[in-house]
Design a protein around this motif. Structure first.
Motif, PDB file in Angstrom:
ATOM      1  N   VAL A   1       0.836  -1.202   0.000  1.00 42.42           N
ATOM      2  CA  VAL A   1       0.000   0.000   0.000  1.00 42.42           C
ATOM      3  C   VAL A   1       0.871   1.251   0.000  1.00 42.42           C
ATOM      4  CG1 VAL A   1      -1.616   1.352   1.406  1.00 42.42           C
ATOM      5  CG2 VAL A   1      -1.995  -1.097   1.062  1.00 42.42           C
ATOM      6  N   ALA A   2       1.944   1.240   0.795  1.00 47.04           N
ATOM      7  CA  ALA A   2       2.823   2.408   0.856  1.00 47.04           C
ATOM      8  C   ALA A   2       3.434   2.714  -0.510  1.00 47.04           C
ATOM      9  CB  ALA A   2       3.926   2.160   1.884  1.00 47.04           C
ATOM     10  N   ILE A   3       3.918   1.683  -1.198  1.00 41.65           N
ATOM     11  CA  ILE A   3       4.548   1.890  -2.504  1.00 41.65           C
ATOM     12  C   ILE A   3       3.511   2.233  -3.561  1.00 41.65           C
ATOM     13  CG2 ILE A   3       5.845   0.751  -4.345  1.00 41.65           C
ATOM     14  CD1 ILE A   3       7.264  -0.863  -2.198  1.00 41.65           C
TER      15      ILE A   3
ATOM     16  N   GLY B   1       2.807   6.904   5.797  1.00 41.53           N
ATOM     17  CA  GLY B   1       1.664   7.114   6.681  1.00 41.53           C
ATOM     18  C   GLY B   1       0.565   6.093   6.447  1.00 41.53           C
ATOM     19  N   LEU B   2       0.233   5.850   5.184  1.00 46.51           N
ATOM     20  CA  LEU B   2      -0.804   4.870   4.884  1.00 46.51           C
ATOM     21  C   LEU B   2      -0.338   3.445   5.179  1.00 46.51           C
ATOM     22  CD1 LEU B   2      -2.286   6.333   1.584  1.00 46.51           C
ATOM     23  CD2 LEU B   2      -3.284   6.346   3.866  1.00 46.51           C
ATOM     24  N   GLY B   3       0.946   3.187   4.963  1.00 45.67           N
ATOM     25  CA  GLY B   3       1.470   1.864   5.311  1.00 45.67           C
ATOM     26  C   GLY B   3       1.362   1.589   6.802  1.00 45.67           C
ATOM     27  N   ALA B   4       1.667   2.604   7.610  1.00 44.28           N
ATOM     28  CA  ALA B   4       1.546   2.446   9.063  1.00 44.28           C
ATOM     29  C   ALA B   4       0.091   2.222   9.460  1.00 44.28           C
ATOM     30  CB  ALA B   4       2.110   3.681   9.759  1.00 44.28           C
ATOM     31  N   LEU B   5      -0.827   2.930   8.816  1.00 43.73           N
ATOM     32  CA  LEU B   5      -2.251   2.751   9.112  1.00 43.73           C
ATOM     33  C   LEU B   5      -2.697   1.329   8.795  1.00 43.73           C
ATOM     34  CD1 LEU B   5      -5.052   3.827   9.849  1.00 43.73           C
ATOM     35  CD2 LEU B   5      -5.291   4.603   7.464  1.00 43.73           C
ATOM     36  N   VAL B   6      -2.261   0.804   7.662  1.00 43.97           N
ATOM     37  CA  VAL B   6      -2.632  -0.557   7.290  1.00 43.97           C
ATOM     38  C   VAL B   6      -2.085  -1.562   8.291  1.00 43.97           C
ATOM     39  CG1 VAL B   6      -2.248  -2.351   5.557  1.00 43.97           C
ATOM     40  CG2 VAL B   6      -2.893  -0.055   4.846  1.00 43.97           C
ATOM     41  N   LEU B   7      -0.859  -1.377   8.712  1.00 48.83           N
ATOM     42  CA  LEU B   7      -0.283  -2.298   9.689  1.00 48.83           C
ATOM     43  C   LEU B   7      -1.084  -2.267  10.988  1.00 48.83           C
ATOM     44  CD1 LEU B   7       2.054  -4.285   9.937  1.00 48.83           C
ATOM     45  CD2 LEU B   7       3.410  -2.472  10.982  1.00 48.83           C
ATOM     46  N   TRP B   8      -1.489  -1.074  11.397  1.00 51.09           N
ATOM     47  CA  TRP B   8      -2.314  -0.963  12.611  1.00 51.09           C
ATOM     48  C   TRP B   8      -3.646  -1.675  12.429  1.00 51.09           C
ATOM     49  CZ3 TRP B   8      -7.131   1.294  13.095  1.00 51.09           C
ATOM     50  CH2 TRP B   8      -7.627   1.354  14.404  1.00 51.09           C
TER      51      TRP B   8
ATOM     52  N   ALA C   1      -3.580  -1.401  -3.866  1.00 54.15           N
ATOM     53  CA  ALA C   1      -2.188  -0.979  -4.052  1.00 54.15           C
ATOM     54  C   ALA C   1      -1.732  -1.198  -5.492  1.00 54.15           C
ATOM     55  CB  ALA C   1      -1.285  -1.748  -3.088  1.00 54.15           C
ATOM     56  N   VAL C   2      -2.101  -2.354  -6.062  1.00 56.24           N
ATOM     57  CA  VAL C   2      -1.702  -2.644  -7.442  1.00 56.24           C
ATOM     58  C   VAL C   2      -2.347  -1.650  -8.406  1.00 56.24           C
ATOM     59  CG1 VAL C   2      -1.886  -4.328  -9.312  1.00 56.24           C
ATOM     60  CG2 VAL C   2      -1.250  -5.078  -7.016  1.00 56.24           C
ATOM     61  N   VAL C   3      -3.654  -1.414  -8.231  1.00 53.27           N
ATOM     62  CA  VAL C   3      -4.358  -0.482  -9.112  1.00 53.27           C
ATOM     63  C   VAL C   3      -3.767   0.921  -8.980  1.00 53.27           C
ATOM     64  CG1 VAL C   3      -6.563   0.653  -9.540  1.00 53.27           C
ATOM     65  CG2 VAL C   3      -6.487  -1.817  -9.145  1.00 53.27           C
ATOM     66  N   ALA C   4      -3.490   1.341  -7.742  1.00 51.34           N
ATOM     67  CA  ALA C   4      -2.927   2.677  -7.535  1.00 51.34           C
ATOM     68  C   ALA C   4      -1.546   2.789  -8.158  1.00 51.34           C
ATOM     69  CB  ALA C   4      -2.866   2.988  -6.041  1.00 51.34           C
ATOM     70  N   GLY C   5      -0.725   1.742  -7.968  1.00 50.51           N
ATOM     71  CA  GLY C   5       0.621   1.792  -8.521  1.00 50.51           C
ATOM     72  C   GLY C   5       0.629   1.838 -10.033  1.00 50.51           C
ATOM     73  N   LEU C   6      -0.128   0.926 -10.664  1.00 53.20           N
ATOM     74  CA  LEU C   6      -0.176   0.917 -12.129  1.00 53.20           C
ATOM     75  C   LEU C   6      -0.849   2.174 -12.659  1.00 53.20           C
ATOM     76  CD1 LEU C   6      -1.119  -2.823 -12.780  1.00 53.20           C
ATOM     77  CD2 LEU C   6       1.129  -1.750 -12.911  1.00 53.20           C
ATOM     78  N   GLY C   7      -1.901   2.611 -11.952  1.00 47.68           N
ATOM     79  CA  GLY C   7      -2.565   3.836 -12.381  1.00 47.68           C
ATOM     80  C   GLY C   7      -1.654   5.039 -12.295  1.00 47.68           C
ATOM     81  N   GLY C   8      -0.837   5.092 -11.235  1.00 44.31           N
ATOM     82  CA  GLY C   8       0.106   6.190 -11.104  1.00 44.31           C
ATOM     83  C   GLY C   8       1.120   6.209 -12.227  1.00 44.31           C
ATOM     84  N   ARG C   9       1.627   5.021 -12.575  1.00 44.08           N
ATOM     85  CA  ARG C   9       2.576   4.957 -13.685  1.00 44.08           C
ATOM     86  C   ARG C   9       1.916   5.373 -14.998  1.00 44.08           C
ATOM     87  NH1 ARG C   9       7.660   2.622 -12.955  1.00 44.08           N
ATOM     88  NH2 ARG C   9       8.220   3.162 -10.810  1.00 44.08           N
ATOM     89  N   TRP C  10       0.668   4.939 -15.198  1.00 46.58           N
ATOM     90  CA  TRP C  10      -0.041   5.307 -16.411  1.00 46.58           C
ATOM     91  C   TRP C  10      -0.245   6.812 -16.486  1.00 46.58           C
ATOM     92  CZ3 TRP C  10      -4.961   7.456 -17.223  1.00 46.58           C
ATOM     93  CH2 TRP C  10      -5.410   7.424 -18.549  1.00 46.58           C
TER      94      TRP C  10
END
Length: 576
Positions: A19-21, A129-136, A239-248
């Protein structure tokens, strides 16, 4: 903690890292793709790792070395994230500290890149920040596995030989009664049958909360497990959708549209026409002109810089009489020349393919240098890329009459983005690490004694003249051939000197002169061929070239560092 619980905890850590990446990628669309944590950290790795490791990556992965680095960085990050997930179950603060550490590393990496500003820290901060939230959420929030680990209940085993008391079926509640229970003494003697010792039924372990033994064996409550897996699946997908969408989106914000809109002016001095027979058109033999899509790419940029031609500027300064700045339009308005030039990477092993020949369109560099009036002691021109990479070119090589260009076109079209759009350097006779700066934005006149370009402190020589080399393209090593005539062919190069002779030998025998194909100029490679009457057996073919100065390619084997590989290319084939 059970083994299964550790796996769930590791999955929690990996999901948090994903999620963080992933979320950092669309944020980096706003701040620039180089600020994305994975890319920023990868860039630091490229700059910091030992040169031997970089060369190993190039040798193994070739032009896919950057993809391999990003994948390797991602896998390493995943391993640490899994560890942080396991630690977080024991103590949440430890896992959160690990996520925070990754965020700090990402911020530091982004801010140390050339041209970075405070905004480049944003993707790493938001991602962490979002990675820490997910871990919590997984460790203490609604997706928590409750509990993460159970200790199996201790079964109660009756003493051997004992008889279990009569009563209601196992698992049922006995009804209290004030009436006396009948005993054997109160029953007729005939109704009592002698029995031996009774072996009690094995107790069925029941986990706290009523789970079965099979459910308890996983160490996780089934409902909690379903909730956890559903949450992790949703977050990983996001996370996958956000990552690929960001690259796009980053690609959509790139400069491909601006490049496609450019119409290059016709050169005042077109490249010479290819002579008939310059390309032998043999299977496996590299074509005389390398297509853009097949041209090798070796550089330190993990993401291709996107440079807007409308805002691009070239500044020429340093030890000059007059500092000048040029726009892209300024260059296109000047008389342009077109030349075939073969470029080679210093990392090219003997027989390697990190070399290509193209038709370049650009402005002669000597004209621009004349306009800024370099000082007499300025023996080095430092080219700087928009990402901060530098190369140091001998000033003399840019003013001695060779076709050194500020290139704007490649094979009849604007430079491909991955090959330096909008402007790059092309200098015949020098390895790319000292001459072929892509995404060029600055030329500084200085001295070799005053400044070391990017690769020099990393062990490479300050000046990199290309060595005379040759290569066998066909037949390839370990090819199985048929007895009889075989065409042996390849390429040879000695840019700015030219090739005068190529020789081939079989199994260490006498050297046989090959036939050279016509070529455009001394600044390109040349194809060669030789007819061999192959006989049955395994044979070793070797090639060597002699340049126009009379210097023959050396047999001495040397690796690529510090100034290019040497040796004779050798292939082994089998003839039947």
């Amino acid at each position: 903690m059970s083994t299964t619980s550790r796996r769930y905890a590791a999955l929690a850590g990996v999901t948090a890292a994903a999620v963080a990446i992933g979320i950092a990628e669309p944020v980096a669309v706003l701040t620039g793709p180089r600020s994305a944590p994975l890319v920023a950290v990868g860039g630091v790795v490229v700059d910091a790792v030992p040169e031997s490791l970089k060369q190993f990556a190039i040798d193994v992965f070739g032009t896919a070395d950057k993809i391999a680095l990003l994948v390797g960085t991602g896998l390493l990050l995943g391993a640490f994230a899994a560890l942080f997930g396991v630690l977080a179950v024991r103590r949440l603060a430890l896992g959160l500290a690990g996520i925070a550490a990754f965020g700090v590393i990402g911020v530091a990496a982004a801010l140390t890149r050339s041209g970075a500003d405070a905004a480049d820290a944003l993707p790493s901060l938001v991602g962490a920040g979002l990675g820490a939230l997910v871990l919590w959420l997984f460790i203490a929030g609604p997706f928590e596995l409750d509990p993460w680990s159970w200790s199996p209940p201790t079964p109660i085993v009756p003493p051997a030989g004992s008889v279990p008391p009569a009563g209601p079926a196992r698992g049922a509640e006995a009804e209290p009664s004030s009436a006396a229970s009948p005993t054997s003494e109160s029953l007729p003697a005939a109704s009592v049958s002698p029995v031996g010792p009774v072996t009690p039924a094995a107790p069925v372990p029941v986990a706290p909360g009523g789970q079965s033994a099979a459910e308890e064996a996983t160490g996780v409550d089934p409902e909690s497990r379903r909730r956890f897996l559903t949450g992790s699946g949703v977050l990983l997908g996001t996370a996958v959708v956000a990552g690929l969408g960001g690259r796009w989106l980053a690609g959509r914000r790139g400069v491909s549209a601006a490049r496609d809109a450019i119409r290059l002016p016709a050169p005042v001095a077109p490249a010479p026409a290819l002579p008939a027979g310059a390309d032998l058109s043999l299977t496996q033999l590299a074509p005389y002109v390398t297509p853009n899509f097949g041209f090798y790419r070796i550089d330190t940029a993990l993401v291709v810089p996107q440079v807007d031609p409308d805002t691009w500027r070239l500044r020429i300064h340093g030890r000059v009489g007059t500092e000048r700045t040029y726009s892209y339009a300024d260059l296109l308005a000047r008389p342009l020349v077109e030349r075939y030039v073969t470029l080679a990477c210093v990392s090219n092993e003997v027989g390697g393919d990190l070399i290509g020949n193209a038709r370049w369109l650009g402005v002669p560099l000597r004209e621009l240098l004349d306009e800024v009036e370099p000082d007499g002691d300025a023996d080095q021109v430092v080219g700087r890329s928009v990402d901060g990479w530098t190369c140091g070119t001998p000033t003399a090589a840019l003013r001695d009459g060779r076709d050194a260009l500020l290139a704007v076109g490649m094979n009849g079209e604007p430079l491909p983005v991955e090959h330096g759009f909008p402007v790059r350097m092309v200098v015949p006779g020098l390895y790319g690490y000292v001459s072929a700066c892509k995404w060029l934005t600055e030329l500084e006149l200085t001295r070799f004694a005053d400044f070391d370009a990017y690769w020099v402190p990393r062990g490479w020589s300050a000046q990199g003249p290309i060595k005379t080399q040759s290569r066998i393209d066909t037949p390839r090593g370990r090819n199985r051939l048929t007895t009889g005539p075989v065409t042996v062919a390849g390429v040879a190069w000695a840019q700015h000197r030219g090739i005068s002779r190529v020789e081939v030998r079989v199994d260490g025998g006498p050297w046989q002169q090959a036939t050279l194909a016509p070529t455009v100029s001394v600044d390109t490679w040349v194809q060669w061929s030789w007819r061999w009457d192959a006989t049955p057996g395994e044979h070793r073919l070797q090639v060597r070239a002699t340049d126009a100065t009379g210097e023959t390619q050396t047999e001495r084997t040397q690796g690529v560092a510090p100034d290019g590989a040497t040796g004779w290319h050798t292939v082994t084939v089998t003839v039947r």
